[in-house]
Design an enzyme around this catalytic site. Sequence first.
Site, PDB file in Angstrom:
ATOM      1  N   ASP A  51       0.884  -1.165   0.000  1.00 15.50           N
ATOM      2  CA  ASP A  51       0.000   0.000   0.000  1.00 15.50           C
ATOM      3  C   ASP A  51       0.926   1.219   0.000  1.00 15.50           C
ATOM      4  O   ASP A  51       1.425   1.614   1.046  1.00 15.50           O
ATOM      5  CB  ASP A  51      -0.899  -0.004   1.233  1.00 15.50           C
ATOM      6  N   GLU A 109      -1.109  -1.271  -4.893  1.00 15.82           N
ATOM      7  CA  GLU A 109      -2.320  -0.492  -5.128  1.00 15.82           C
ATOM      8  C   GLU A 109      -2.100   0.457  -6.299  1.00 15.82           C
ATOM      9  O   GLU A 109      -1.112   1.191  -6.339  1.00 15.82           O
ATOM     10  CB  GLU A 109      -2.697   0.307  -3.882  1.00 15.82           C
ATOM     11  N   ASP A 152      -2.646   1.299   6.918  1.00 17.39           N
ATOM     12  CA  ASP A 152      -1.826   1.017   5.726  1.00 17.39           C
ATOM     13  C   ASP A 152      -1.360  -0.444   5.727  1.00 17.39           C
ATOM     14  O   ASP A 152      -1.254  -1.072   4.679  1.00 17.39           O
ATOM     15  CB  ASP A 152      -0.594   1.935   5.702  1.00 17.39           C
TER      16      ASP A 152
END
EC number: 3.1.21.10
Length: 190
Positions: A7, A68, A141
Amino acid sequence: MRVLGVDPGLTRCGVGVVEGVAGRPLTMLGVGVVRTPADADLGSRLVAIEQGVEAWLDEHRPELVAVERVFSQHNVRTVMGTAQASAVAMLCAARRGIPVALHTPSEVKAAVTGSGRADKAQVGAMVTRLLRLDAPPRPADAADALALAICHIWRAPAVNRLQQAHAQAQAAAKASARPTSHVPVRKVPR
């Protein structure tokens, strides 16, 4: 399949490793955050992220890295930092020949919670449940990184089947489009 989920972020870059196959219970092998000081210069922060991602790759030896996909936000500065951290993670994987998959936030949320509009608390709760953890990983996160890995493990078989079907269809189309060689027909006297 062992997947490192990333992430991306400049201040906190979530990382998480999940192992398993679709349809079976998954196992978390590690979760954490690569942190950089907000007051450091950009180059130093990117080097710190690279070193952190490299350490995770060394320790866990994933077969794939799921990152991501950066999407547009109103804050361009945040998007730029996220994109830069994302690129570092992809570079680290590519340098080792590890495939990289990109998933949008809504794809990840939908895969893990059933809704592409789920909030961070819902994602954290489902990651906790799916990986049989005692508590949601913190910060968010870290939970998001695990969700990315889960999403990829669950989606990979379907994506692979679609890619194979597409490749077969293209090969069949090329084969049927090839001109056949013209062989003259000789008449045989009677």
